[in-house]
Design a protein around this motif. Structure first.
Motif, PDB file in Angstrom:
ATOM      1  N   LEU A 219       0.824  -1.216   0.000  1.00 12.81           N
ATOM      2  CA  LEU A 219       0.000   0.000   0.000  1.00 12.81           C
ATOM      3  C   LEU A 219       0.854   1.261   0.000  1.00 12.81           C
ATOM      4  O   LEU A 219       0.510   2.260  -0.636  1.00 12.81           O
ATOM      5  CB  LEU A 219      -0.931  -0.003   1.214  1.00 12.81           C
ATOM      6  CG  LEU A 219      -2.073  -1.033   1.191  1.00 12.81           C
ATOM      7  CD1 LEU A 219      -2.853  -0.990   2.496  1.00 12.81           C
ATOM      8  CD2 LEU A 219      -3.005  -0.769   0.014  1.00 12.81           C
ATOM      9  N   LYS A 220       1.977   1.222   0.690  1.00 13.16           N
ATOM     10  CA  LYS A 220       2.860   2.386   0.741  1.00 13.16           C
ATOM     11  C   LYS A 220       3.428   2.743  -0.633  1.00 13.16           C
ATOM     12  O   LYS A 220       3.771   3.902  -0.886  1.00 13.16           O
ATOM     13  CB  LYS A 220       4.019   2.121   1.712  1.00 13.16           C
ATOM     14  CG  LYS A 220       3.638   2.158   3.184  1.00 13.16           C
ATOM     15  CD  LYS A 220       4.868   1.927   4.055  1.00 13.16           C
ATOM     16  CE  LYS A 220       4.534   1.977   5.524  1.00 13.16           C
ATOM     17  NZ  LYS A 220       5.742   1.723   6.361  1.00 13.16           N
TER      18      LYS A 220
ATOM     19  N   PHE B  83       1.978   3.099  -3.387  1.00 13.55           N
ATOM     20  CA  PHE B  83       1.113   4.019  -4.123  1.00 13.55           C
ATOM     21  C   PHE B  83       1.255   5.462  -3.635  1.00 13.55           C
ATOM     22  O   PHE B  83       0.680   6.375  -4.237  1.00 13.55           O
ATOM     23  CB  PHE B  83      -0.344   3.565  -4.010  1.00 13.55           C
ATOM     24  CG  PHE B  83      -0.613   2.261  -4.703  1.00 13.55           C
ATOM     25  CD1 PHE B  83      -0.983   2.236  -6.037  1.00 13.55           C
ATOM     26  CD2 PHE B  83      -0.481   1.046  -4.028  1.00 13.55           C
ATOM     27  CE1 PHE B  83      -1.229   1.031  -6.688  1.00 13.55           C
ATOM     28  CE2 PHE B  83      -0.722  -0.162  -4.668  1.00 13.55           C
ATOM     29  CZ  PHE B  83      -1.097  -0.165  -6.007  1.00 13.55           C
ATOM     30  N   PHE B  84       2.026   5.679  -2.586  1.00 14.07           N
ATOM     31  CA  PHE B  84       2.271   7.024  -2.071  1.00 14.07           C
ATOM     32  C   PHE B  84       3.761   7.368  -2.071  1.00 14.07           C
ATOM     33  O   PHE B  84       4.163   8.385  -1.518  1.00 14.07           O
ATOM     34  CB  PHE B  84       1.718   7.147  -0.638  1.00 14.07           C
ATOM     35  CG  PHE B  84       0.250   6.822  -0.541  1.00 14.07           C
ATOM     36  CD1 PHE B  84      -0.704   7.790  -0.833  1.00 14.07           C
ATOM     37  CD2 PHE B  84      -0.179   5.548  -0.197  1.00 14.07           C
ATOM     38  CE1 PHE B  84      -2.062   7.491  -0.762  1.00 14.07           C
ATOM     39  CE2 PHE B  84      -1.535   5.243  -0.120  1.00 14.07           C
ATOM     40  CZ  PHE B  84      -2.474   6.219  -0.403  1.00 14.07           C
ATOM     41  N   ASN B  85       4.561   6.537  -2.700  1.00 17.26           N
ATOM     42  CA  ASN B  85       6.014   6.725  -2.768  1.00 17.26           C
ATOM     43  C   ASN B  85       6.344   7.517  -4.031  1.00 17.26           C
ATOM     44  O   ASN B  85       6.122   7.044  -5.150  1.00 17.26           O
ATOM     45  CB  ASN B  85       6.695   5.356  -2.789  1.00 17.26           C
ATOM     46  CG  ASN B  85       8.206   5.446  -2.733  1.00 17.26           C
ATOM     47  OD1 ASN B  85       8.819   6.355  -3.302  1.00 17.26           O
ATOM     48  ND2 ASN B  85       8.837   4.506  -2.052  1.00 17.26           N
ATOM     49  N   TRP B  86       6.873   8.736  -3.872  1.00 13.32           N
ATOM     50  CA  TRP B  86       7.089   9.609  -5.029  1.00 13.32           C
ATOM     51  C   TRP B  86       8.086   9.007  -6.019  1.00 13.32           C
ATOM     52  O   TRP B  86       7.960   9.203  -7.236  1.00 13.32           O
ATOM     53  CB  TRP B  86       7.575  10.991  -4.581  1.00 13.32           C
ATOM     54  CG  TRP B  86       8.956  11.028  -3.965  1.00 13.32           C
ATOM     55  CD1 TRP B  86       9.272  10.858  -2.658  1.00 13.32           C
ATOM     56  CD2 TRP B  86      10.185  11.234  -4.660  1.00 13.32           C
ATOM     57  NE1 TRP B  86      10.626  10.956  -2.470  1.00 13.32           N
ATOM     58  CE2 TRP B  86      11.220  11.197  -3.681  1.00 13.32           C
ATOM     59  CE3 TRP B  86      10.527  11.462  -5.983  1.00 13.32           C
ATOM     60  CZ2 TRP B  86      12.563  11.365  -4.018  1.00 13.32           C
ATOM     61  CZ3 TRP B  86      11.863  11.632  -6.309  1.00 13.32           C
ATOM     62  CH2 TRP B  86      12.866  11.581  -5.337  1.00 13.32           C
TER      63      TRP B  86
ATOM     64  N   LEU C 286       6.133   6.504  -8.089  1.00 10.48           N
ATOM     65  CA  LEU C 286       5.154   7.160  -8.958  1.00 10.48           C
ATOM     66  C   LEU C 286       5.807   7.798 -10.178  1.00 10.48           C
ATOM     67  O   LEU C 286       5.190   7.861 -11.250  1.00 10.48           O
ATOM     68  CB  LEU C 286       4.363   8.200  -8.161  1.00 10.48           C
ATOM     69  CG  LEU C 286       3.477   7.636  -7.037  1.00 10.48           C
ATOM     70  CD1 LEU C 286       2.775   8.764  -6.307  1.00 10.48           C
ATOM     71  CD2 LEU C 286       2.464   6.647  -7.592  1.00 10.48           C
TER      72      LEU C 286
END
Length: 445
Positions: free
Chosen positions: A236-237, A239-242, A245
């Motif tokens: 899940l993390k 999807f928030f890791n720049w 991304l």
């Protein structure tokens, strides 16, 4: 908590010098995963590169590949978690086993022409491929020494794409005298299945990262095995890791061009035996491209961040030239005005330019994907982390491919597909540049 089959302390003593390649060395493991991928996805690449999975009618192949990449997009992300729980050899064995099933579905399709089994086998292969590539990504990005990751990636890519070369020779030889429009014969599929079965057996010889010892005596990770709850949170993390991304456009575009290249260039412009020859050269070009970019990424400059930037510039310039050549070729025909099939023996100079273009597509593919894997490998050193990064990359890549195969199945114009492919790859270069500048540290930092 999942039980640990390899519950022993990581090896830290310096290995004794030997004239033989140690089985637990990073190089031996990278070579071994290269051979496994030679036998399984390498042969699958040769089959797909024929256009339509070797079938005259592309519908069954396009729909099965859509199912494949849809499942692949999900299983790649979850595959990293499964790899961290089960270890690489079991993960790889489960993944490799599905390749044989998929190829057998086309053998049956040759006789019964029902696509349901091919589509179902494609979905199962998508699950298996996600497992295989999650483990593969962890191995080639975390096992090598920091200053040799580009070279080890190129070694893997060379061995892996030799599968496409040999796989391309199989339909070329077995269908040499069949210049008319036709599907490949049964022997072609049987030969592919034999190689894939061998790859599944060889995958059992892959070692977990905690058992792999570099020449300086260090192990690749102190992780033994993870557990379900930890992996769920870590996935899940992502999807928030720049950093992750910024990889999305490169991942999405890196398989998006396959339907256009395989179906709308190779299958449209060339007859059956010439498509087999083209496949040999396409995957051979990948071997050349991976070695070339591997040298740039490891040896061109002293600082790792500078090497990354130079690699991006080289691939971006070459990519622009090759896609520009593709545009020059595409204006000569359309889906409503198909040209006469070219034959390497009988078409003379008319064969040369489209052949060179198809060769260049293979060159660019290897350079682009090797570059992205190098960037991923430069973001961290631990197998646990890099398996997740690689799994996310393959998941997004596969989602893009699933869309691309349906775009081709819905008869979107060849020119539109070319332009979209060119734009998608071009967008990825500045984002990779930002990732290298901000996310990659030079050795010693």
């Amino acid at each position: 908590m999942v039980s640990n089959r390899y519950h022993e302390e990581p090896i830290t003593d310096n290995p004794k010098p030997s004239c033989f390649l140690r089985h637990n060395s990073p190089l031996a493991q990278v070579i071994l995963i290269g051979v496994v991928c030679f036998c399984c996805p390498g042969m699958l690449n040769a089959l797909s590169g024929m256009g339509g999975g070797g079938q005259l009618n592309h519908t069954a192949s396009n729909n099965s590949l859509t199912a494949l990449y849809t499942a692949f997009s999900i299983s790649s992300i979850l595959g990293a978690a499964i790899h961290n729980i089960l270890g690489p050899h079991l993960t790889l064995f489960l993944g490799c086993s599905t390749y044989v099933l998929y190829t057998s579905s086309f053998l049956l399709y040759n006789h019964f022409h029902h696509q349901a089994f091919a589509v179902a086998a494609g979905a199962l292969l998508g699950v298996g491929a996600g497992l295989l590539w999650a483990a593969q990504g962890a191995i080639i990005t975390s096992y090598p020494p920091t200053n040799m990751k580009g070279s080890y990636i190129s070694i893997f890519w060379t061995i892996f794409n030799m599968g496409g070369v040999i796989g391309g020779l199989i339909p070329f030889i077995l269908n040499y005298h069949r210049t008319e429009a036709a599907s490949v014969n049964d022997g072609t599929y049987v030969a592919f299945m034999c190689f894939m079965s061998l790859g599944a057996l060889l995958s059992l010889a892959i070692l977990p990262a905690c058992k792999v010892v570099r020449d300086d005596g260090s192990s690749c990770t102190n992780m033994l095995h993870s557990n379900v709850s930890t992996e769920g949170v870590e996935v899940l993390k992502l999807f928030f890791n720049w950093k992750v991304l910024l990889l999305v456009p490169a991942a999405w575009s890196s398989n998006f061009f396959y339907p256009y290249q395989f179906n709308d260039v190779n299958a449209v412009l060339f007859n059956l035996r010439t498509r087999g020859l083209n496949n040999v050269c396409y995957w051979g070009a990948q071997m050349v491209g991976s070695v070339g970019i591997g040298y740039v990424m490891d040896f061109s400059f002293e600082r790792r961040r500078v090497r990354g930037v130079v690699g991006i510039v080289v691939v971006a310039v070459l990519g622009s030239v090759i896609w520009g050549g593709g545009l020059a070729n595409q204006v000569r025909y359309s889906s409503n005005d198909l040209p006469e099939k070219l034959d390497f023996k009988n078409s003379g100079s008319h064969f040369a330019w489209p052949f060179l273009l198809y060769f260049s597509f293979g060159l660019l593919d290897a350079m682009f994907q090797s570059l992205v894997y190098w960037v991923i490998g430069a973001l961290a050193d631990d197998s646990e982390i890099l398996s997740r990064y690689s799994g996310f990359f393959k998941g997004v890549q596969s989602a893009g491919a699933a869309v691309a195969w349906q775009v081709d199945e819905h008869k979107v114009s060849f020119m539109s597909q070319l332009i979209v492919n060119w734009v998608l790859t071009t967008i990825s270069y500045p984002l990779l540049f930002v990732l290298v500048v901000l996310g990659v540290k030079d050795e010693g930092q």
